[in-house]
Design an enzyme around this catalytic site. Structure first.
Site, short mmCIF file in Angstrom:
data_model
loop_
_atom_site.label_atom_id
_atom_site.label_comp_id
_atom_site.label_asym_id
_atom_site.label_seq_id
_atom_site.Cartn_x
_atom_site.Cartn_y
_atom_site.Cartn_z
CE LYS A 267 -4.08 -1.98 -0.02
NZ LYS A 267 -5.13 -1.69 -0.98
CB SER B 94 -3.54 -11.13 2.17
OG SER B 94 -2.48 -10.21 2.28
C1 LIG Z 1 -2.93 -7.19 3.76
C2 LIG Z 1 -3.58 -6.92 2.44
N1 LIG Z 1 -3.51 -7.84 1.49
C3 LIG Z 1 -4.10 -7.66 0.29
C4 LIG Z 1 -4.82 -6.53 -0.01
C5 LIG Z 1 -5.48 -6.39 -1.35
O1 LIG Z 1 -4.88 -5.43 -2.18
P1 LIG Z 1 -5.75 -4.52 -3.16
O2 LIG Z 1 -6.46 -3.50 -2.31
O3 LIG Z 1 -4.76 -3.88 -4.07
O4 LIG Z 1 -6.73 -5.39 -3.87
C6 LIG Z 1 -4.93 -5.56 0.96
C7 LIG Z 1 -5.72 -4.36 0.71
O5 LIG Z 1 -6.19 -3.68 1.59
C8 LIG Z 1 -4.29 -5.74 2.22
O6 LIG Z 1 -4.35 -4.82 3.20
#
Ligand SMILES: Cc1ncc(COP(=O)(O)O)c(C=O)c1O
Length: 332
Positions: A47, A287
């Site tokens: 991010k 994630s």
């Molecule tokens: C820890 C984590 N993994 C994956 C994502 C997913 O990414 P994106 O928002 O680009 O789809 C986020 C998004 O908030 C996240 O905070």
């Protein structure tokens, strides 16, 4: 002079790709799994890319000027990335958060000088949350139209509708993967939260080679809130994009970009994240574990023998020491 940087903005992106050599061996995989380690960003998540891009885009468009306050509605990785970039650029930062957010998350934002406000502490928002049974989208609408609209010198970032979110992945994350693999990538795996990562990176990779398969991760049914299980253990930052009302899908998610949706349960994500800490020495969040779990299942398919799978690992496991991923109960 030499290699001295002068702003954390210069440290965002250009994250490394790592082949999970030991993990591949342990699982007898006939495909390669390359992971993109987004925790190498200055505030340890993917991010940081969008935080910098959305702020610089607003500056360029004249929407953000000296003395302004930047506002966002997440204390997750985007909130942390923004708090740091905004501090380094001399703006003020304010974040509105949901009441159940873990303490460490907003402590980090406060450490960067940001102000944290609970959504329920704003009477107009508390009212709409009560009336809509906790509809976050409705709460943001009230925040934008009834609260922020009355203030001056404010810039509301809104990552779920900001085109600079997928945009930065198209111009940085995608090209980095393409260059680092010298175009040798067959499958790209990413989680979906705002959809920015998969939509932007996927767009770039498909333009370079339309045969690259884009796989989007959706939490499994047991990891999504339901009537029978309203508070399951969720994959932080990751949301469903199939089987949900279209008005709940962020504008930053391009539903045409993926070839396959792959479902991962939180427990499967934990297993993979815990395993790679031991096999390859990387400490990653839930994630990221989900991305590795999905990549592993794809690598086991006979049709994928000899292929190269690239998975994005969004953040560091250090942000999960108080969660069930790496808490003391698990570590013993
Ligand atoms: C820890 C984590 N993994 C994956 C994502 C997913 O990414 P994106 O928002 O680009 O789809 C986020 C998004 O908030 C996240 O905070």
């Amino acid at each position: 002079m030499g290699k001295v940087n002068h702003s954390i903005a210069e440290l965002v992106g250009k994250t490394p790709l790592l082949e999970l050599v030991n993990y591949e061996k342990k699982h007898n995989l006939a495909a390669k799994i390359l992971v993109k380690l987004e925790y190498f960003n200055p505030n340890q998540s993917v991010k940081d890319r969008i935080a910098l891009a959305m702020i610089e885009d607003a500056e360029k468009k004249g929407l953000l000027k000296p003395g302004y306050t930047v506002v966002e509605t997440t204390s997750g990785n985007t909130g942390i990335g923004l708090a740091a970039i905004v501090a380094s650029k001399g703006y003020k930062f304010r974040v509105y958060i949901q009441d159940n957010v873990s303490k460490e998350r907003f402590q980090v934002i406060k450490a960067f000088g940001g102000k944290v406000i609970k959504l329920s502490d704003e009477p107009a928002i508390a009212k709409v949350l009560k009336e809509t049974n906790g509809d976050f989208v409705a709460a943001i609408k009230v925040l934008r139209e009834e609260i922020l609209a009355k203030e001056e010198n404010i810039y509301f970032v809104d990552q779920v509708s900001n085109p600079a979110n997928p945009g930065v992945h198209e111009v940085t994350t995608g090209p980095e993967i393409w260059e680092d693999t010298e175009g040798n990538v067959d499958i790209f795996v990413a989680n979906v939260g705002t959809g920015g990562t998969i939509s932007g990176t996927g767009k770039y990779l498909k333009q370079k080679n339309p045969d690259i398969q884009i796989v989007a991760i959706q939490p499994g049914v047991n990891s999504l809130p339901s009537e029978t299980n309203p508070e399951p253990e969720e994959i932080t930052g990751v949301h469903a994009f199939e089987g949900v009302p279209v008005e709940r899908i962020p504008a930053t998610m391009n539903l045409d970009i993926y070839d396959e949706k792959y479902e991962v349960e939180t427990i499967e994500a934990y297993t993979a994240a815990r395993e790679v800490a031991k096999t390859d020495g990387i400490l990653i969040g839930t994630s990221s574990g989900a991305a590795i779990y999905a990549a592993t299942q794809l690598a086991k398919r006979t049709e994928n023998k000899g292929k190269t799978i690239v998975a994005i690992l969004p953040d560091t496991g250090l942000r999960y020491l108080s969660t069930n991923l790496f808490n003391e109960e698990y570590l013993g």
